[in-house]
Design a protein around this motif. Structure first.
Motif, PDB file in Angstrom:
ATOM      1  N   SER A 154       0.822  -1.196   0.116  1.00 33.95           N
ATOM      2  CA  SER A 154      -0.119   0.146  -0.102  1.00 33.95           C
ATOM      3  C   SER A 154       1.073   1.205   0.048  1.00 33.95           C
ATOM      4  O   SER A 154       0.569   2.301  -0.783  1.00 33.95           O
ATOM      5  CB  SER A 154      -1.251   0.034   1.267  1.00 33.95           C
ATOM      6  OG  SER A 154      -1.853  -0.964   1.227  1.00 33.95           O
ATOM      7  N   HIS A 155       2.043   1.171   0.632  1.00 34.63           N
ATOM      8  CA  HIS A 155       2.670   2.473   1.069  1.00 34.63           C
ATOM      9  C   HIS A 155       3.508   2.527  -0.473  1.00 34.63           C
ATOM     10  O   HIS A 155       3.485   4.124  -0.822  1.00 34.63           O
ATOM     11  CB  HIS A 155       3.810   2.455   2.129  1.00 34.63           C
ATOM     12  CG  HIS A 155       4.881   3.529   2.375  1.00 34.63           C
ATOM     13  ND1 HIS A 155       4.290   4.547   2.566  1.00 34.63           N
ATOM     14  CD2 HIS A 155       6.114   3.493   1.899  1.00 34.63           C
ATOM     15  CE1 HIS A 155       5.006   5.773   2.834  1.00 34.63           C
ATOM     16  NE2 HIS A 155       6.214   4.949   2.695  1.00 34.63           N
ATOM     17  N   GLU A 158       1.085   4.336  -2.745  1.00 34.52           N
ATOM     18  CA  GLU A 158       0.724   5.502  -2.317  1.00 34.52           C
ATOM     19  C   GLU A 158       1.940   6.595  -2.696  1.00 34.52           C
ATOM     20  O   GLU A 158       1.723   7.619  -3.236  1.00 34.52           O
ATOM     21  CB  GLU A 158       0.675   5.689  -0.823  1.00 34.52           C
ATOM     22  CG  GLU A 158       0.362   6.919   0.027  1.00 34.52           C
ATOM     23  CD  GLU A 158       0.299   6.966   1.369  1.00 34.52           C
ATOM     24  OE1 GLU A 158       0.029   8.040   2.061  1.00 34.52           O
ATOM     25  OE2 GLU A 158       0.820   5.817   2.016  1.00 34.52           O
ATOM     26  N   THR A 162       0.997   9.991  -4.836  1.00 36.55           N
ATOM     27  CA  THR A 162       1.114  11.333  -4.328  1.00 36.55           C
ATOM     28  C   THR A 162       2.206  12.028  -4.881  1.00 36.55           C
ATOM     29  O   THR A 162       1.999  13.029  -4.980  1.00 36.55           O
ATOM     30  CB  THR A 162       1.253  11.121  -2.623  1.00 36.55           C
ATOM     31  OG1 THR A 162       2.537  10.366  -2.482  1.00 36.55           O
ATOM     32  CG2 THR A 162       0.239  10.614  -2.040  1.00 36.55           C
ATOM     33  N   ILE A 168      -5.777  10.471  -3.219  1.00 36.90           N
ATOM     34  CA  ILE A 168      -6.254   9.083  -3.024  1.00 36.90           C
ATOM     35  C   ILE A 168      -7.318   8.746  -2.376  1.00 36.90           C
ATOM     36  O   ILE A 168      -7.682   9.296  -1.305  1.00 36.90           O
ATOM     37  CB  ILE A 168      -4.923   8.211  -2.578  1.00 36.90           C
ATOM     38  CG1 ILE A 168      -3.516   8.316  -3.237  1.00 36.90           C
ATOM     39  CG2 ILE A 168      -5.167   6.812  -2.465  1.00 36.90           C
ATOM     40  CD1 ILE A 168      -2.474   7.790  -2.648  1.00 36.90           C
ATOM     41  N   LEU A 170      -9.748   6.147  -0.723  1.00 34.74           N
ATOM     42  CA  LEU A 170      -9.438   4.812   0.375  1.00 34.74           C
ATOM     43  C   LEU A 170     -10.803   4.058   0.435  1.00 34.74           C
ATOM     44  O   LEU A 170     -10.823   2.990   1.098  1.00 34.74           O
ATOM     45  CB  LEU A 170      -8.975   5.012   1.737  1.00 34.74           C
ATOM     46  CG  LEU A 170      -7.479   6.019   1.632  1.00 34.74           C
ATOM     47  CD1 LEU A 170      -7.147   6.189   3.042  1.00 34.74           C
ATOM     48  CD2 LEU A 170      -6.773   5.106   0.616  1.00 34.74           C
ATOM     49  N   SER A 188      -5.213  -1.513   0.635  1.00 33.40           N
ATOM     50  CA  SER A 188      -5.589  -0.248   0.254  1.00 33.40           C
ATOM     51  C   SER A 188      -4.308   0.409  -0.631  1.00 33.40           C
ATOM     52  O   SER A 188      -3.399  -0.109  -0.713  1.00 33.40           O
ATOM     53  CB  SER A 188      -5.241   0.592   1.650  1.00 33.40           C
ATOM     54  OG  SER A 188      -5.482   2.036   1.560  1.00 33.40           O
ATOM     55  N   ASN A 189      -4.869   1.678  -1.230  1.00 32.03           N
ATOM     56  CA  ASN A 189      -3.794   2.142  -2.150  1.00 32.03           C
ATOM     57  C   ASN A 189      -2.883   3.312  -1.381  1.00 32.03           C
ATOM     58  O   ASN A 189      -2.339   4.185  -1.863  1.00 32.03           O
ATOM     59  CB  ASN A 189      -4.567   2.930  -3.409  1.00 32.03           C
ATOM     60  CG  ASN A 189      -4.881   1.930  -4.338  1.00 32.03           C
ATOM     61  OD1 ASN A 189      -4.145   0.815  -4.437  1.00 32.03           O
ATOM     62  ND2 ASN A 189      -6.162   2.118  -5.142  1.00 32.03           N
ATOM     63  N   ALA A 190      -3.040   3.255  -0.055  1.00 36.03           N
ATOM     64  CA  ALA A 190      -2.399   3.967   0.935  1.00 36.03           C
ATOM     65  C   ALA A 190      -2.065   3.367   2.090  1.00 36.03           C
ATOM     66  O   ALA A 190      -3.039   2.634   2.467  1.00 36.03           O
ATOM     67  CB  ALA A 190      -2.852   5.389   1.038  1.00 36.03           C
ATOM     68  N   ASP A 216     -10.497  13.276  -4.587  1.00 35.97           N
ATOM     69  CA  ASP A 216     -10.647  12.103  -4.064  1.00 35.97           C
ATOM     70  C   ASP A 216     -12.220  11.620  -3.733  1.00 35.97           C
ATOM     71  O   ASP A 216     -12.316  10.749  -3.321  1.00 35.97           O
ATOM     72  CB  ASP A 216      -9.730  11.792  -2.601  1.00 35.97           C
ATOM     73  CG  ASP A 216     -10.272  12.750  -1.342  1.00 35.97           C
ATOM     74  OD1 ASP A 216     -11.225  13.823  -1.788  1.00 35.97           O
ATOM     75  OD2 ASP A 216      -9.671  12.682  -0.456  1.00 35.97           O
TER      76      ASP A 216
END
Length: 259
Positions: A154-155, A158, A162, A168, A170, A188-190, A216
């Motif tokens: 996820s990170h 992200e 970003t 983003i 969520l 998750s995308n973050a 978002d």
């Protein structure tokens, strides 16, 4: 439910993934100026059934949709990004089209999405959106290895999104996949590195970075299914199903031509 596939099951899932990738690339090649979204859906149906596979979407009826979905593929155009319900729309030059496809073959599902601009007018803003999601997906796949955590994937996604300047959302992200289309764990995308579910060989994940150019916030179309950017801004969505292996991640949803 989280499934861990054995080598025999993974071999079957590879066949499903190859089918999804092949169908998507064939549909992309046929999606030109003047193509109707309903024709894309019909072509998808023909290819899925000819392969002896089953659509994950026709009877799909989650709590957030106006189900059942009733079609074989999601076709999201311009400001639509997720769950695009095929309808009577002819593509025009410059349309940003996302095709999202999930099928089950021989007991296992695979899920993938591609975004591309139709015709000759390749607006830089739209190309940048697509490129950002493709780069984010590649970063997420690179972070997927045994012993890593879900937050690492996820990170990685992200950071790319970003740094490209996109907000983003969520509410929707990637997911586990196996004998059914949607399973735990949520991707998750973050996220925070080092947190979340520990990845193991045999785990299948559908990673799907998606963005909207300047917001978002999602809104639901009057069709009860299609999710669009609240500002009407263009969107993009890229997805692959991957398998965690002993030494990293294997992309299952490449077409034969992409291997």
């Amino acid at each position: 439910m989280i499934e861990i596939l054995n080598p025999t099951e993974l071999a079957r899932a590879r066949k499903t993934g190859a089918l999804v990738g092949t169908v998507l690339q064939a549909l992309k090649a046929r999606s030109t100026i003047g193509t109707n979204l309903l024709d894309i859906d019909r072509w998808a149906k023909e290819m899925i059934l000819e392969a002896g596979a089953t659509s994950c979407y026709v009877d799909y009826a989650p709590s957030f949709g106006n189900g059942p979905f009733g079609h074989y593929i999601c076709t999201s155009v311009n400001d639509a990004v997720l769950h695009g319900l095929p309808h009577d729309h002819e593509l025009v030059d410059g349309d940003l089209l996302t095709l999202d496809l999930a099928v089950i073959l021989d007991g296992f599902a695979a899920d993938a999405a591609i975004s591309f601009v139709v015709g000759e007018t390749q607006a830089p803003e739209r190309v940048a959106l697509i490129t950002a999601t493709e780069r984010a997906l590649a970063a997420g796949i690179a972070a997927a290895r045994p012993g890593a955590r879900m937050g690492d994937i996820s990170h990685a996604i992200e950071l790319v999104l970003t740094e490209a300047g996109y907000p983003i959302n969520l509410e929707f992200g990637g997911h586990g996949i196996g004998s059914t289309m949607h399973q735990d764990p949520h991707v998750s995308n973050a996220g925070r590195p080092g947190r979340g579910y520990k990845l193991r060989p045999g785990l299948l994940l559908a990673l799907e970075p998606w963005v909207m150019a300047d917001t978002d916030e999602l809104v639901t179309d009057a069709d009860g299914w299609t999710l669009k950017s609240a500002t009407g801004a263009p969107t993009a969505h890229t997805e692959h199903t991957i398998a965690i292996t002993s030494d990293g991640a294997e992309i299952l949803t490449l077409s034969g031509a992409e291997h």
